[in-house]
Design an enzyme around this catalytic site. Structure first.
Site, PDB file in Angstrom:
ATOM      1  CG  ASP A 141      57.246  34.208  40.382  1.00 25.40           C
ATOM      2  OD1 ASP A 141      57.109  33.110  40.935  1.00 25.40           O
ATOM      3  OD2 ASP A 141      57.030  35.295  40.969  1.00 25.40           O
ATOM      4  NE  ARG A 191      54.650  28.829  41.963  1.00 24.79           N
ATOM      5  CZ  ARG A 191      55.354  29.963  42.117  1.00 24.79           C
ATOM      6  NH1 ARG A 191      55.175  30.979  41.301  1.00 24.79           N
ATOM      7  NH2 ARG A 191      56.232  30.064  43.090  1.00 24.79           N
TER       8      ARG A 191
HETATM    9  C1  LIG Z   1      51.302  30.253  44.463  1.00 24.50           C
HETATM   10  C2  LIG Z   1      50.949  30.965  43.194  1.00 24.50           C
HETATM   11  C3  LIG Z   1      51.954  31.391  42.350  1.00 24.50           C
HETATM   12  C4  LIG Z   1      51.649  32.024  41.157  1.00 24.50           C
HETATM   13  N1  LIG Z   1      52.657  32.342  40.285  1.00 24.50           N
HETATM   14  C5  LIG Z   1      52.339  32.853  39.069  1.00 24.50           C
HETATM   15  C6  LIG Z   1      53.330  33.066  38.078  1.00 24.50           C
HETATM   16  O1  LIG Z   1      54.536  32.815  38.267  1.00 24.50           O
HETATM   17  N2  LIG Z   1      52.932  33.569  36.880  1.00 24.50           N
HETATM   18  C7  LIG Z   1      51.618  33.854  36.607  1.00 24.50           C
HETATM   19  O2  LIG Z   1      51.307  34.282  35.487  1.00 24.50           O
HETATM   20  N3  LIG Z   1      50.675  33.690  37.542  1.00 24.50           N
HETATM   21  C8  LIG Z   1      50.995  33.197  38.755  1.00 24.50           C
HETATM   22  N4  LIG Z   1      50.004  32.991  39.678  1.00 24.50           N
HETATM   23  C9  LIG Z   1      48.657  33.588  39.464  1.00 24.50           C
HETATM   24  C10 LIG Z   1      47.741  32.666  38.704  1.00 24.50           C
HETATM   25  O3  LIG Z   1      48.204  32.546  37.374  1.00 24.50           O
HETATM   26  C11 LIG Z   1      46.298  33.225  38.689  1.00 24.50           C
HETATM   27  O4  LIG Z   1      46.287  34.489  38.119  1.00 24.50           O
HETATM   28  C12 LIG Z   1      45.676  33.292  40.070  1.00 24.50           C
HETATM   29  O5  LIG Z   1      46.096  32.265  40.903  1.00 24.50           O
HETATM   30  C13 LIG Z   1      44.157  33.201  39.968  1.00 24.50           C
HETATM   31  O6  LIG Z   1      43.784  31.977  39.398  1.00 24.50           O
HETATM   32  P1  LIG Z   1      43.084  30.766  40.198  1.00 24.50           P
HETATM   33  O7  LIG Z   1      43.701  29.508  39.721  1.00 24.50           O
HETATM   34  O8  LIG Z   1      43.168  30.989  41.644  1.00 24.50           O
HETATM   35  O9  LIG Z   1      41.605  30.732  39.664  1.00 24.50           O
HETATM   36  P2  LIG Z   1      40.463  31.833  39.588  1.00 24.50           P
HETATM   37  O10 LIG Z   1      39.460  31.248  38.640  1.00 24.50           O
HETATM   38  O11 LIG Z   1      41.005  33.178  39.302  1.00 24.50           O
HETATM   39  O12 LIG Z   1      39.888  31.840  41.058  1.00 24.50           O
HETATM   40  C14 LIG Z   1      39.221  30.750  41.641  1.00 24.50           C
HETATM   41  C15 LIG Z   1      38.614  31.179  42.979  1.00 24.50           C
HETATM   42  O13 LIG Z   1      39.643  31.571  43.876  1.00 24.50           O
HETATM   43  C16 LIG Z   1      39.243  32.690  44.640  1.00 24.50           C
HETATM   44  N5  LIG Z   1      40.100  33.855  44.278  1.00 24.50           N
HETATM   45  C17 LIG Z   1      40.908  33.922  43.198  1.00 24.50           C
HETATM   46  N6  LIG Z   1      41.546  35.105  43.164  1.00 24.50           N
HETATM   47  C18 LIG Z   1      41.124  35.801  44.216  1.00 24.50           C
HETATM   48  C19 LIG Z   1      41.433  37.078  44.729  1.00 24.50           C
HETATM   49  N7  LIG Z   1      42.313  37.872  44.101  1.00 24.50           N
HETATM   50  N8  LIG Z   1      40.828  37.486  45.856  1.00 24.50           N
HETATM   51  C20 LIG Z   1      39.975  36.677  46.500  1.00 24.50           C
HETATM   52  N9  LIG Z   1      39.642  35.433  46.062  1.00 24.50           N
HETATM   53  C21 LIG Z   1      40.200  35.003  44.949  1.00 24.50           C
HETATM   54  C22 LIG Z   1      37.805  32.926  44.286  1.00 24.50           C
HETATM   55  O14 LIG Z   1      37.030  32.172  45.160  1.00 24.50           O
HETATM   56  C23 LIG Z   1      37.711  32.385  42.888  1.00 24.50           C
HETATM   57  O15 LIG Z   1      36.415  32.028  42.531  1.00 24.50           O
HETATM   58  C24 LIG Z   1      50.289  32.308  40.853  1.00 24.50           C
HETATM   59  C25 LIG Z   1      49.274  31.875  41.697  1.00 24.50           C
HETATM   60  C26 LIG Z   1      49.581  31.198  42.848  1.00 24.50           C
HETATM   61  C27 LIG Z   1      48.475  30.707  43.704  1.00 24.50           C
END
Ligand SMILES: Cc1cc2nc3c(=O)[nH]c(=O)nc-3n(C[C@H](O)[C@H](O)[C@H](O)COP(=O)(O)OP(=O)(O)OC[C@H]3O[C@@H](n4cnc5c(N)ncnc54)[C@H](O)[C@@H]3O)c2cc1C
Length: 315
Positions: A141, A191
């Site tokens: 991560d 990722r």
């Molecule tokens: C598999 C995976 C691994 C990850 N690993 C890391 C990592 O190593 N380091 C790191 O900094 N971040 C990590 N993240 C987190 C990532 O950086 C974001 O903070 C997180 O995924 C929200 O961004 P988004 O791309 O989904 O877009 P967003 O713009 O946040 O969300 C898009 C849409 O997704 C839905 N959604 C998003 N979040 C939520 C929620 N909490 N509850 C309900 N619906 C929601 C909503 O419909 C929203 O409109 C990871 C995320 C995933 C999916």
């Protein structure tokens, strides 16, 4: 920054709120919707259920920023235990583990056994070896920007012996497009996520639009490259753009994968699987779920009222 809901993140730092939330059993609805359990058995069960639906999994034993060498060792032991349990259930073809280097010693001071960087590297090596023996892989991560160089250096070291080790890059950082170029080589699992930490403007894009644009530029680099992109987002527009770009760059399904977090957009996860895409769900588990839960709730303003209601009703 715009990705965060500041009121909820500030609230999460209150000891009162932390005590209230932490006394909720993990079975409480709001917690369980993001964290399926605290134990190895519980998370292996949750993994088996997703695998039955054709969904791959990456498991994260919760706990970060350890300043205690014994705690780091306990985290390594938890990973070895879960890898053995996955192997015993025949799940390692579909399930791997995700590791936060700060949970296995990266943040330890320099005067402890060669320093945090070295301890984290050795601990990560132990987990990679166990994963290899179990027939699966590890993804490192990515945490806040002060750790990016150390994490990528550890990745490079690990890949000498374990080239299958996955990297994570965060689109909100200015540096990430260049990091994508450096990591888009054959066999390189990367990722791409937006990024989950509160980063300053000197290093990170601050508006949602700029982060999304960066995400698309990074996607293009990864999908056009020779590596194995892992597209980690719940954002419907970015999922659609990724699918379009994948076919534009002649990528077969299975030469990249989508990743989402446990409990977020489960219907979309199933829809993608039905459409023939490879999907992996990130499942956090363990007792240290408080910080993780708060970050997830903070990502969506609608979650604030949901969260407060469940605090009051304790359901
Ligand atoms: C598999 C995976 C691994 C990850 N690993 C890391 C990592 O190593 N380091 C790191 O900094 N971040 C990590 N993240 C987190 C990532 O950086 C974001 O903070 C997180 O995924 C929200 O961004 P988004 O791309 O989904 O877009 P967003 O713009 O946040 O969300 C898009 C849409 O997704 C839905 N959604 C998003 N979040 C939520 C929620 N909490 N509850 C309900 N619906 C929601 C909503 O419909 C929203 O409109 C990871 C995320 C995933 C999916």
């Amino acid at each position: 920054m715009a990705l965060m809901s500041r009121p909820l993140l500030l609230l999460s730092r209150s000891d009162l709120v932390k005590n209230l939330v932490s006394t909720m059993p993990v079975s409480a609805g709001i917690v369980r919707s993001y964290v399926p359990g605290e134990t190895t058995d519980a998370v292996v069960e949750a993994t088996a259920r997703l695998v039955d639906e054709g969904i791959r999994v990456t498991l994260d034993f919760l706990g970060e920023d350890t300043l205690d060498a014994e705690q780091a060792e306990a985290t390594v032991a938890a990973y070895l235990e879960v890898l053995e349990a996955l192997s015993a259930r025949g799940l390692t073809r579909m399930a791997e583990v995700s590791v936060k280097l700060s949970a296995i010693g990266q943040a330890l001071p320099d005067d402890v056994a060669g320093g945090g960087h070295k301890i984290a590297l050795e601990n990560a090596r132990t987990i990679c070896r166990a994963a290899r023996n179990a027939g699966t892989t590890v993804t490192l991560d990515m945490e806040d920007h002060t750790t990016t160089d150390s994490t990528l250096a550890i990745l490079r070291e690990l890949r000498k012996d374990f080239p299958e080790t996955g990297a994570v890059l965060q689109a909100y950082l200015h540096r990430t497009e260049a990091d994508c170029r450096a990591l888009a080589y054959e066999g390189s699992r990367v990722r791409l996520c937006k990024g989950a930490y509160n980063e300053p403007e000197e290093v990170a894009f601050q508006s949602d639009l700029d982060v999304d644009r960066s995400y698309v530029r990074c996607l293009k680099v990864l999908l056009a490259g020779q590596g194995y992109p892992m597209i980690a987002t719940h954002d419907p527009r970015l999922v659609e753009i990724a699918s379009t770009l994948a076919s534009r760059y002649g990528r077969d399904q299975g030469s990249y994968e989508f990743q989402m977090l446990f409990g977020i957009r489960p219907d979309e996860q199933r829809r993608l699987v039905k459409a023939g895409e490879r999907v992996r769900v990130y499942i956090p588990y363990g007792q240290e779920w408080y910080g993780y839960l708060m970050r997830r709730l903070a990502e969506r303003p609608q979650n604030l009222s949901f969260f407060l209601k469940s605090l009051i009703s304790k359901k």
